[in-house]
Design an enzyme around this catalytic site. Structure first.
Site, PDB file in Angstrom:
ATOM      1  N   HIS A 140      -7.655  15.793  39.679  1.00 57.71           N
ATOM      2  CA  HIS A 140      -7.848  14.404  39.239  1.00 57.71           C
ATOM      3  C   HIS A 140      -8.918  13.637  40.014  1.00 57.71           C
ATOM      4  O   HIS A 140      -8.684  12.549  40.535  1.00 57.71           O
ATOM      5  CB  HIS A 140      -6.519  13.640  39.304  1.00 57.71           C
ATOM      6  CG  HIS A 140      -5.696  13.768  38.064  1.00 57.71           C
ATOM      7  ND1 HIS A 140      -6.157  13.382  36.825  1.00 57.71           N
ATOM      8  CD2 HIS A 140      -4.440  14.237  37.866  1.00 57.71           C
ATOM      9  CE1 HIS A 140      -5.225  13.611  35.911  1.00 57.71           C
ATOM     10  NE2 HIS A 140      -4.173  14.142  36.512  1.00 57.71           N
ATOM     11  N   ASN A 176      -4.390  18.205  29.867  1.00 60.19           N
ATOM     12  CA  ASN A 176      -4.370  17.142  28.856  1.00 60.19           C
ATOM     13  C   ASN A 176      -5.450  16.084  29.112  1.00 60.19           C
ATOM     14  O   ASN A 176      -5.822  15.343  28.204  1.00 60.19           O
ATOM     15  CB  ASN A 176      -2.987  16.478  28.783  1.00 60.19           C
ATOM     16  CG  ASN A 176      -2.578  15.816  30.077  1.00 60.19           C
ATOM     17  OD1 ASN A 176      -2.559  16.451  31.138  1.00 60.19           O
ATOM     18  ND2 ASN A 176      -2.248  14.538  30.033  1.00 60.19           N
ATOM     19  N   HIS A 177      -5.992  16.017  30.346  1.00 58.23           N
ATOM     20  CA  HIS A 177      -7.054  15.047  30.631  1.00 58.23           C
ATOM     21  C   HIS A 177      -8.445  15.590  30.345  1.00 58.23           C
ATOM     22  O   HIS A 177      -9.424  14.859  30.517  1.00 58.23           O
ATOM     23  CB  HIS A 177      -6.956  14.540  32.070  1.00 58.23           C
ATOM     24  CG  HIS A 177      -5.994  13.401  32.205  1.00 58.23           C
ATOM     25  ND1 HIS A 177      -6.372  12.085  32.128  1.00 58.23           N
ATOM     26  CD2 HIS A 177      -4.645  13.392  32.358  1.00 58.23           C
ATOM     27  CE1 HIS A 177      -5.305  11.305  32.249  1.00 58.23           C
ATOM     28  NE2 HIS A 177      -4.251  12.077  32.389  1.00 58.23           N
ATOM     29  N   HIS A 192       0.570  19.331  36.026  1.00 60.74           N
ATOM     30  CA  HIS A 192       0.835  18.207  35.115  1.00 60.74           C
ATOM     31  C   HIS A 192       1.735  17.101  35.673  1.00 60.74           C
ATOM     32  O   HIS A 192       1.771  16.024  35.115  1.00 60.74           O
ATOM     33  CB  HIS A 192       1.444  18.801  33.829  1.00 60.74           C
ATOM     34  CG  HIS A 192       1.475  17.916  32.625  1.00 60.74           C
ATOM     35  ND1 HIS A 192       0.464  17.053  32.281  1.00 60.74           N
ATOM     36  CD2 HIS A 192       2.417  17.768  31.649  1.00 60.74           C
ATOM     37  CE1 HIS A 192       0.782  16.444  31.143  1.00 60.74           C
ATOM     38  NE2 HIS A 192       1.952  16.855  30.754  1.00 60.74           N
ATOM     39  N   ARG A 201       6.880  11.512  28.254  1.00 61.91           N
ATOM     40  CA  ARG A 201       5.501  11.028  28.126  1.00 61.91           C
ATOM     41  C   ARG A 201       5.194  10.492  26.734  1.00 61.91           C
ATOM     42  O   ARG A 201       4.162   9.870  26.524  1.00 61.91           O
ATOM     43  CB  ARG A 201       4.515  12.167  28.403  1.00 61.91           C
ATOM     44  CG  ARG A 201       4.619  12.755  29.786  1.00 61.91           C
ATOM     45  CD  ARG A 201       3.709  13.952  29.915  1.00 61.91           C
ATOM     46  NE  ARG A 201       3.942  14.676  31.146  1.00 61.91           N
ATOM     47  CZ  ARG A 201       3.305  14.447  32.290  1.00 61.91           C
ATOM     48  NH1 ARG A 201       2.396  13.510  32.353  1.00 61.91           N
ATOM     49  NH2 ARG A 201       3.583  15.152  33.362  1.00 61.91           N
ATOM     50  N   ASP A 250     -10.562  12.306  35.741  1.00 63.84           N
ATOM     51  CA  ASP A 250      -9.813  11.075  35.444  1.00 63.84           C
ATOM     52  C   ASP A 250      -9.019  10.593  36.651  1.00 63.84           C
ATOM     53  O   ASP A 250      -8.605  11.380  37.506  1.00 63.84           O
ATOM     54  CB  ASP A 250      -8.878  11.224  34.245  1.00 63.84           C
ATOM     55  CG  ASP A 250      -9.596  11.104  32.908  1.00 63.84           C
ATOM     56  OD1 ASP A 250     -10.706  10.545  32.890  1.00 63.84           O
ATOM     57  OD2 ASP A 250      -9.054  11.567  31.896  1.00 63.84           O
ATOM     58  N   ARG A 251      -8.792   9.299  36.666  1.00 67.65           N
ATOM     59  CA  ARG A 251      -8.042   8.574  37.710  1.00 67.65           C
ATOM     60  C   ARG A 251      -8.820   8.524  39.018  1.00 67.65           C
ATOM     61  O   ARG A 251      -9.224   7.481  39.452  1.00 67.65           O
ATOM     62  CB  ARG A 251      -6.631   9.136  37.888  1.00 67.65           C
ATOM     63  CG  ARG A 251      -5.775   8.906  36.641  1.00 67.65           C
ATOM     64  CD  ARG A 251      -4.293   9.037  36.947  1.00 67.65           C
ATOM     65  NE  ARG A 251      -3.472   8.776  35.765  1.00 67.65           N
ATOM     66  CZ  ARG A 251      -2.992   7.589  35.438  1.00 67.65           C
ATOM     67  NH1 ARG A 251      -3.246   6.538  36.180  1.00 67.65           N
ATOM     68  NH2 ARG A 251      -2.256   7.447  34.358  1.00 67.65           N
ATOM     69  N   HIS A 272      -1.144  24.500  31.896  1.00 70.39           N
ATOM     70  CA  HIS A 272      -1.153  23.165  32.499  1.00 70.39           C
ATOM     71  C   HIS A 272       0.172  22.428  32.298  1.00 70.39           C
ATOM     72  O   HIS A 272       0.747  21.898  33.240  1.00 70.39           O
ATOM     73  CB  HIS A 272      -2.294  22.315  31.922  1.00 70.39           C
ATOM     74  CG  HIS A 272      -2.303  20.934  32.494  1.00 70.39           C
ATOM     75  ND1 HIS A 272      -2.703  20.675  33.787  1.00 70.39           N
ATOM     76  CD2 HIS A 272      -1.899  19.742  31.984  1.00 70.39           C
ATOM     77  CE1 HIS A 272      -2.561  19.381  34.033  1.00 70.39           C
ATOM     78  NE2 HIS A 272      -2.079  18.796  32.957  1.00 70.39           N
ATOM     79  N   ASP A 286      -3.412  20.017  39.394  1.00 71.08           N
ATOM     80  CA  ASP A 286      -4.273  18.865  39.117  1.00 71.08           C
ATOM     81  C   ASP A 286      -5.061  18.441  40.361  1.00 71.08           C
ATOM     82  O   ASP A 286      -4.493  18.339  41.449  1.00 71.08           O
ATOM     83  CB  ASP A 286      -3.442  17.658  38.681  1.00 71.08           C
ATOM     84  CG  ASP A 286      -2.530  17.935  37.492  1.00 71.08           C
ATOM     85  OD1 ASP A 286      -2.017  19.051  37.368  1.00 71.08           O
ATOM     86  OD2 ASP A 286      -2.317  17.000  36.700  1.00 71.08           O
ATOM     87  N   ASP A 288      -6.694  19.227  34.390  1.00 71.90           N
ATOM     88  CA  ASP A 288      -6.767  17.868  34.942  1.00 71.90           C
ATOM     89  C   ASP A 288      -7.656  17.811  36.177  1.00 71.90           C
ATOM     90  O   ASP A 288      -7.254  17.394  37.259  1.00 71.90           O
ATOM     91  CB  ASP A 288      -5.369  17.306  35.237  1.00 71.90           C
ATOM     92  CG  ASP A 288      -4.659  16.823  33.971  1.00 71.90           C
ATOM     93  OD1 ASP A 288      -5.144  17.139  32.869  1.00 71.90           O
ATOM     94  OD2 ASP A 288      -3.623  16.139  34.084  1.00 71.90           O
TER      95      ASP A 288
END
Length: 487
Positions: free
Chosen positions: A233, A292-293, A416, A389, A263-264, A341, A231, A260
């Site tokens: 991110h 997943n993002h 992840h 999660r 995001d964030r 991922h 990730d 990923d």
């Protein structure tokens, strides 16, 4: 019952929480609960710590337990961060998962318990707005075959570049290394890429990704190496640092970024355009897997949608969503290393051929093989368990070993999850988690890592690195307004 000792443990847990040591806080709250299981505060606090680790399924379980233990408990001055009760914590966890309707029910309960609390009133109003917006979007949504591709309606050639534009330019149809280097330099100095070239990069990447299978086989010649990153991110300046340490992507220095990307972090657009530009420039020099993002639901909540709208335009939001649906779901290196991922499956007997057959050109479903590839996590115990999660599942070392044996593979590499050292080796060395966003969200204090494999032995060589400074734009700066209220 030693309630005094339980309270002491709670105080220690609160201190660990304040120091961003969320796993330690969870352990201490758990010890307090083992002594006194009838104190709703302990469960609500532990739910908050789970939320910080993005373990929303566990947060919902704990918050629900807090409600069972003390249905009226909504708020208590446990520590300065403001420890809220079960309904509040559960609502926040539902919100983080994008389950706005469930969140609304919980905030309605919070408002009932604390009718005069301005914070409860504010959160409820924001939640009502989110649900109304969702209902409106559902009402106007076009489904299935009626839906037109945004990508196919765009001709970037017709977009004029203003004379005063001084940024990176693509001459003709081909992206060159000079262009990419200039673009990276502009991004580093917080300059924008013209939307004409942004369209060109995204549309060309879409064409490449659409042609790939859902499971991509990668061959690495003897004496050659291959780098796997986890990730990122939206941490663009840390991505640049990876390239400083390990070289730019090229046919001789190939990479796989394992989902990923966005995001964030608040430089997600710079990250995704950089990765896509390298893909256009050197298709075999960079491989990209879906995380997943890379989905509408997550992008709506965690900042990418807001960032794209702010830096480019609303038209790009749907375009990126289309391209994310083209990303492959998994890769196999030299027939031996399986890279995904999230993780493995709720059933045994899944073959690589089953993954190849997945129709991935859609938003991720809430169950099934595609969902599990993007969302699952390893667990230390054998067998399978519910996901912390709230999506996918947890799987043990026996599940990993069976999957590897049945598919004649040696190793699973996945991402992840934040890891203190940037990586973790589990399941008797058969599974490695790699995470490449150091000091995640500017607060976790973790290292980042990447893995270099060299053919023919394909042994993982793990390199760790620390975060580097970035401009003063906070993570989640573009996130859903409601979610920022809980950060």
């Amino acid at each position: 019952m030693d309630t005094k000792r339980a309270e002491e443990l709670k105080v220690l847990a609160n201190e660990a929480f304040k120091g961003n040591k969320y796993n330690q806080a969870i352990d201490l709250y758990t010890q307090a609960i083992e002594i006194n299981s009838q104190n709703g505060v302990y469960y609500a606090n532990r739910a908050f710590a789970h939320t910080k680790l993005e373990e929303y399924g566990s947060a919902i379980q704990d918050a629900t337990k807090a409600i069972e233990v003390d249905p009226k408990y909504s708020k208590a001055g446990c520590f300065s961060l403001g420890c809220k009760g079960g309904y509040y914590r559960r609502g926040a966890a539902y919100l983080a998962m994008g389950k706005f309707k469930d969140a609304l029910k919980d905030f309605q309960q919070v408002k009932k318990i604390c009718p005069n609390d301005p914070d409860a009133t504010k959160k409820l109003k924001e939640c009502e707005k989110a649900v109304m917006k969702l209902k409106f979007e559902e009402a106007i949504a076009v489904h299935g075959s009626e839906k037109c591709s945004v990508a196919e309606s765009i001709d970037f050639h017709t977009i004029e570049v203003e004379p005063q534009y001084t940024g990176a330019r693509i001459e003709g149809e081909v992206l060159t290394l000079d262009f990419v280097k200039k673009m990276l330099d502009d991004f580093k100095n917080q300059k924008s890429l013209h939307r004409r070239y942004a369209y060109q990069i995204v549309l060309q990447t879409r064409e490449m990704l659409r042609a790939l299978p859902s499971l991509v086989d990668v061959s690495i010649a003897e004496g050659k190496h291959f780098t796997v990153c986890g990730d990122v991110h939206g941490q663009f300046y840390d991505l640049l640092n990876i390239f400083e340490l390990n070289g730019l992507p090229s046919e001789d220095n190939p990479y796989l970024f394992n989902g990923d990307f966005v995001d964030r972090g608040s430089f997600s657009l710079e990250v995704i355009l950089t990765l896509f530009a390298f893909k256009c420039m050197s298709p075999s020099g960079i491989h990209l897997a879906r995380g997943n993002h890379e989905s509408k639901n997550m992008n709506k909540i965690y900042g990418f949608e807001g960032e794209v709208k702010s830096k480019l335009s609303e038209a790009f939001i749907e375009l990126f969503a289309e391209v994310f649906c083209c990303l492959p779901l998994a890769h196999v290196l030299n027939g031996k290393v399986f890279i995904v991922h999230g993780g493995l499956f709720s059933v045994d007997g899944v073959k690589l051929s089953d993954i190849r057959k997945i129709d991935r050109f859609c938003e991720p479903p809430e169950e099934g093989l595609m969902c599990e590839l993007l969302w699952s996590d390893p667990q230390p115990l054998p067998g399978r368990g519910p996901s912390k999660r709230g999506v996918g599942l947890s799987f043990g070392g026996d599940v990993t070993k069976r999957f590897l044996q049945e598919n004649n593979l040696d190793l699973v590499v996945r991402s992840h999850e934040v890891k203190d050292e940037g990586y973790e080796i589990e399941h008797d060395g058969k599974l490695i988690t790699v995470f490449s966003a150091p000091n995640y969200c500017d607060q976790m204090g973790n290292k980042g890592a990447y893995i270099r494999f060299e053919a023919p032995d394909m042994k993982p060589n793990i390199v760790t690195f620390s975060s580097v400074p970035h401009p003063d734009v906070k993570p989640m700066a573009y996130a859903n307004n409601f979610l920022r209220m809980f950060s």
